[in-house]
Design a protein around this motif. Structure first.
Motif, short mmCIF file in Angstrom:
data_model
loop_
_atom_site.label_atom_id
_atom_site.label_comp_id
_atom_site.label_asym_id
_atom_site.label_seq_id
_atom_site.Cartn_x
_atom_site.Cartn_y
_atom_site.Cartn_z
N ALA A 10 -11.77 -4.90 -4.51
CA ALA A 10 -13.03 -5.27 -3.84
C ALA A 10 -14.10 -5.61 -4.88
CB ALA A 10 -13.49 -4.14 -2.93
N ASN A 11 -14.13 -4.83 -5.94
CA ASN A 11 -15.16 -5.07 -6.96
C ASN A 11 -15.00 -6.43 -7.62
OD1 ASN A 11 -17.42 -3.52 -8.29
ND2 ASN A 11 -16.36 -4.38 -10.07
N ARG A 49 -11.54 8.16 -13.38
CA ARG A 49 -11.98 9.11 -12.35
C ARG A 49 -10.92 10.19 -12.14
NH1 ARG A 49 -14.30 4.53 -10.07
NH2 ARG A 49 -16.52 4.88 -9.68
N PHE A 64 -12.39 -4.20 0.88
CA PHE A 64 -11.93 -2.83 0.63
C PHE A 64 -11.24 -2.28 1.88
CE2 PHE A 64 -12.63 1.71 1.30
CZ PHE A 64 -11.83 2.21 0.28
N ARG A 91 0.84 -1.20 0.00
CA ARG A 91 0.00 0.00 0.00
C ARG A 91 0.88 1.26 0.00
NH1 ARG A 91 -2.23 -0.67 5.12
NH2 ARG A 91 -3.53 -2.35 4.34
N SER A 124 -8.95 10.10 2.70
CA SER A 124 -10.19 10.66 2.16
C SER A 124 -10.83 9.64 1.23
CB SER A 124 -9.89 11.94 1.38
OG SER A 124 -9.33 12.90 2.23
N VAL A 125 -11.70 8.82 1.80
CA VAL A 125 -12.43 7.85 0.99
C VAL A 125 -13.50 8.63 0.21
CG1 VAL A 125 -13.85 5.78 1.01
CG2 VAL A 125 -12.03 6.07 2.71
N ARG A 126 -13.60 8.31 -1.08
CA ARG A 126 -14.62 8.99 -1.91
C ARG A 126 -16.00 8.89 -1.27
NH1 ARG A 126 -15.67 6.15 -6.17
NH2 ARG A 126 -13.85 4.79 -6.28
N ALA A 186 -19.55 2.39 -7.98
CA ALA A 186 -18.63 3.13 -7.09
C ALA A 186 -17.25 2.50 -7.02
CB ALA A 186 -19.24 3.21 -5.69
N GLN A 187 -17.19 1.18 -7.12
CA GLN A 187 -15.89 0.50 -6.94
C GLN A 187 -15.12 0.36 -8.25
OE1 GLN A 187 -16.91 -2.45 -3.16
NE2 GLN A 187 -17.18 -3.27 -5.21
N TYR A 188 -15.85 0.33 -9.35
CA TYR A 188 -15.21 0.02 -10.64
C TYR A 188 -15.51 1.15 -11.63
CZ TYR A 188 -14.50 -2.86 -14.95
OH TYR A 188 -14.14 -3.35 -16.19
N ALA A 192 -7.37 -1.22 1.93
CA ALA A 192 -7.09 0.21 2.11
C ALA A 192 -6.42 0.49 3.45
CB ALA A 192 -8.39 1.00 1.99
N MET A 245 -4.40 4.85 -4.63
CA MET A 245 -4.36 3.59 -3.87
C MET A 245 -5.76 3.18 -3.42
SD MET A 245 -4.56 2.17 -0.65
CE MET A 245 -4.30 3.51 0.54
N LEU A 246 -6.54 4.14 -2.95
CA LEU A 246 -7.90 3.82 -2.51
C LEU A 246 -8.75 3.32 -3.67
CD1 LEU A 246 -8.57 6.80 -0.06
CD2 LEU A 246 -8.34 4.39 0.56
N ALA A 287 -10.52 -0.33 -4.18
CA ALA A 287 -11.94 -0.47 -4.54
C ALA A 287 -12.10 -1.40 -5.74
CB ALA A 287 -12.54 0.90 -4.84
N GLU A 347 -2.57 8.87 -2.54
CA GLU A 347 -3.50 8.13 -1.69
C GLU A 347 -4.81 7.82 -2.41
OE1 GLU A 347 -4.24 9.51 2.54
OE2 GLU A 347 -6.17 9.95 1.57
N LEU A 358 -18.23 6.21 -2.70
CA LEU A 358 -17.86 4.85 -2.29
C LEU A 358 -18.37 4.56 -0.88
CD1 LEU A 358 -16.36 2.23 -2.94
CD2 LEU A 358 -14.24 3.33 -2.20
N MET A 406 -16.09 -9.25 -5.78
CA MET A 406 -17.54 -9.40 -6.03
C MET A 406 -17.79 -10.11 -7.37
SD MET A 406 -20.46 -6.42 -6.42
CE MET A 406 -19.79 -5.48 -7.78
N LEU A 412 -22.58 -1.18 -6.04
CA LEU A 412 -21.16 -1.42 -5.74
C LEU A 412 -20.31 -1.24 -6.99
CD1 LEU A 412 -21.51 -4.52 -3.37
CD2 LEU A 412 -20.82 -2.20 -2.73
N GLY A 413 -20.76 -1.78 -8.11
CA GLY A 413 -19.97 -1.69 -9.34
C GLY A 413 -19.75 -0.25 -9.79
N SER A 452 -17.15 -7.20 -0.59
CA SER A 452 -16.77 -5.86 -1.06
C SER A 452 -16.38 -4.94 0.09
CB SER A 452 -17.93 -5.23 -1.84
OG SER A 452 -18.12 -5.87 -3.08
#
Lengths: 114, 252
Positions: A73-74, B229, B135, A53, B19-21, B214-216, B139, A65-66, A70, A62, B24, A77, B211-212, B131
Motif C-alpha cells: 500500500a505504501n 518492527r 491495503f 496471502r 489483528s491489524v496494528r 505506519a505502512q513502511y 490483506a 502478511m499484514l 501495508a 499473520e 496502522l 502511494m 501513512l509512510g 493506501s
C-alpha cells in the motif's frame, strides 16, 4: 536503491534480479518467493490473492502478511507521488546507480527522468 | 446514525479476524478524516469527487489505455463537481502514473486550469484512497466506505514554494521551512526529493508522513538499514517495495 543498501550493510551479496525476475529462496531475503507472489498477485492476478496471502501466512505469520500488505500500500502511494510530481534523482545518485539501472532495464521506463 | 470517518476504518479493521496494528488503523483513520473535509485548495465535495474517480480506477479490472479519456468511456459520473478533463487526469494518475511526462503535466494544467498546489492536493487524495483501499484488498479485509462530505471552505494557506530542480511542481526548500513544515524538516540537512515533493501543501505532507510512518518505516528511522518492527526484515521490506515499484514502472 534501499534493497541494495540494506544488503550491503550486512555484507550480503544480492542478485537484484529479485526485483523483477523469478525468485528462489535465498539467505539474503527469507521467504522472498512468498513475498514476491503477494506483490505479483496484487498487481496482475487478484483471483490468486487469497492463495498468495495464505502461503505467506503459512511461511511466516499473520502479522508479517499484514505488514507486507501495508508496504505494498505504501508503494502504491510513493510511486504516484514520484510520478505525479515528476520527481527525479540528483545527478550524483543517478551516476552512482547507473549500473543497476541499466542491468535491470529501468532506463526503458517512461518514468526514467534522467 | 452516520458513522464518523474514523469509525468507518476502525469497523472494517476490527471486523476482520486479524489483528491489524493499532498505529496502522489510526493512520488510515486519520487520512479518512481528511478525505471529504475541506482541504487547502479544494472543498470536501471536490475532494470526494477526486476520491470517487480513484476508487473507480483502482477497481477497474480492464483499465482504459492512458491515451484514452476515462470520462468519455461511461465509467465515471457525468454529474461530477470536477471537470471531465480533471477526471481524466485523476484516472490516469491512479492507474497509469508511470506513463506521465512533463509534457502531459503541462497540457493537463492548461486543460484543467489547476494550479501546481491544487495538483499536489489531488495527489494527496489519490494516495489516501490508494493506501487505504489497496491495503484492505491485499490483506483480505472489508474496505471502508467513503466518509460523508464536511461542508466548509478550503484554507487557501500558501507556502513559500519555489521552482524545483527535481520536480515538475514547486517545493518548499529546507532553508525556507515554515511552522507547518517544521515537523518534517526540523533537524534535517537533506531530504530525499520524493519526500519533499508534496511540501507546497503541508496537509499533504502530513498525509505522506502519517501513512509512510505506519505502512513502511518511520521517516527518521529510514537511515537504519536493519530497522524492523519484528515482522519483516529491512531487506524483506525493500524487496516488496522494489518489486511493487518495478511493476508500476516507477523509475524513481
Amino acid at each position: 536503491m534501499m534493497l541494495r543498501a540494506s544488503s550491503a550493510a550486512n555484507d550480503l551479496t544480492l542478485d537484484l534480479d529479485v526485483v523483477r525476475g523469478d525468485l528462489q529462496d535465498s539467505d539474503a531475503i527469507q521467504h522472498a518467493p512468498e513475498l514476491a507472489a503477494l506483490v505479483d498477485a496484487s498487481i496482475n492476478d487478484w483471483e490468486s490473492l487469497p492463495s498468495a496471502r495464505a502461503a505467506l501466512v503459512e511461511a511466516t505469520d499473520e502479522a508479517t502478511m499484514l505488514d507486507a500488505a501495508a508496504v505494498v500500500a505504501n508503494f502504491e502511494m510513493m510511486t504516484r507521488i514520484a510520478d505525479g510530481t515528476g520527481t527525479s534523482h540528483p545527478a550524483d545518485r543517478i551516476e552512482s546507480m547507473s549500473d543497476m539501472f541499466d542491468s535491470m532495464g529501468l532506463t526503458e521506463f517512461v518514468s526514467a527522468r534522467l | 446514525m452516520t458513522q464518523t470517518p474514523t469509525s468507518l476504518v476502525e469497523s472494517t479493521h476490527h471486523a476482520s479476524d486479524m489483528s491489524v496494528r493499532s498505529d496502522l488503523t489510526a493512520a488510515h483513520a486519520h487520512v479518512w478524516e481528511k478525505l471529504a473535509a475541506p482541504g487547502t485548495w479544494w472543498n470536501g465535495s471536490e475532494r470526494l469527487a477526486v476520491a470517487e474517480v480513484v476508487r473507480t480506477a483502482l477497481d477497474d479490472p480492464n483499465p482504459i489505455p492512458p491515451w484514452d479519456s476515462a470520462s468519455n468511456s461511461g465509467r465515471l459520473p457525468n454529474d461530477s463537481v470536477i471537470s471531465p478533463e480533471l477526471q481524466d487526469a485523476v484516472y490516469r494518475l491512479a492507474v497509469h502514473a508511470g506513463t506521465l511526462t512533463e509534457e502531459w503535466y503541462q497540457k493537463m494544467r492548461d486543460a484543467t486550469g489547476v494550479t501546481p498546489q491544487q495538483w499536489v492536493e489531488i495527489i494527496e487524495v489519490t494516495i489516501s484512497v490508494a493506501s487505504v483501499l489497496r491495503f484492505a484488498q491485499i490483506a483480505g479485509i472489508e474496505r471502508p466506505d467513503f466518509p460523508e462530505v464536511l461542508e466548509g471552505r478550503p484554507t487557501g494557506q500558501p507556502q513559500p514554494s519555489k521552482p524545483a530542480k527535481h520536480h515538475w511542481v514547486p517545493v518548499v526548500h529546507l532553508e525556507d521551512v515554515t511552522p507547518e513544515l517544521a515537523p518534517y524538516y526540523d533537524g534535517l540537512t537533506a531530504l530525499a526529493p520524493v519526500l519533499r515533493a508534496l511540501s507546497s501543501v503541508p496537509a499533504a505532507m502530513d498525509t505522506l508522513a502519517t501513512l509512510g510512518n505506519a505502512q513502511y518505516i518511520p521517516m527518521r528511522e529510514m537511515i537504519d538499514l536493519n530497522w524492523t518492527r519484528g515482522t519483516l526484515s529491512r531487506r524483506q521490506i525493500e524487496l516488496v517495495a522494489g518489486r511493487l515499484s518495478a511493476h508500476r514502472e516507477c523509475f524513481y
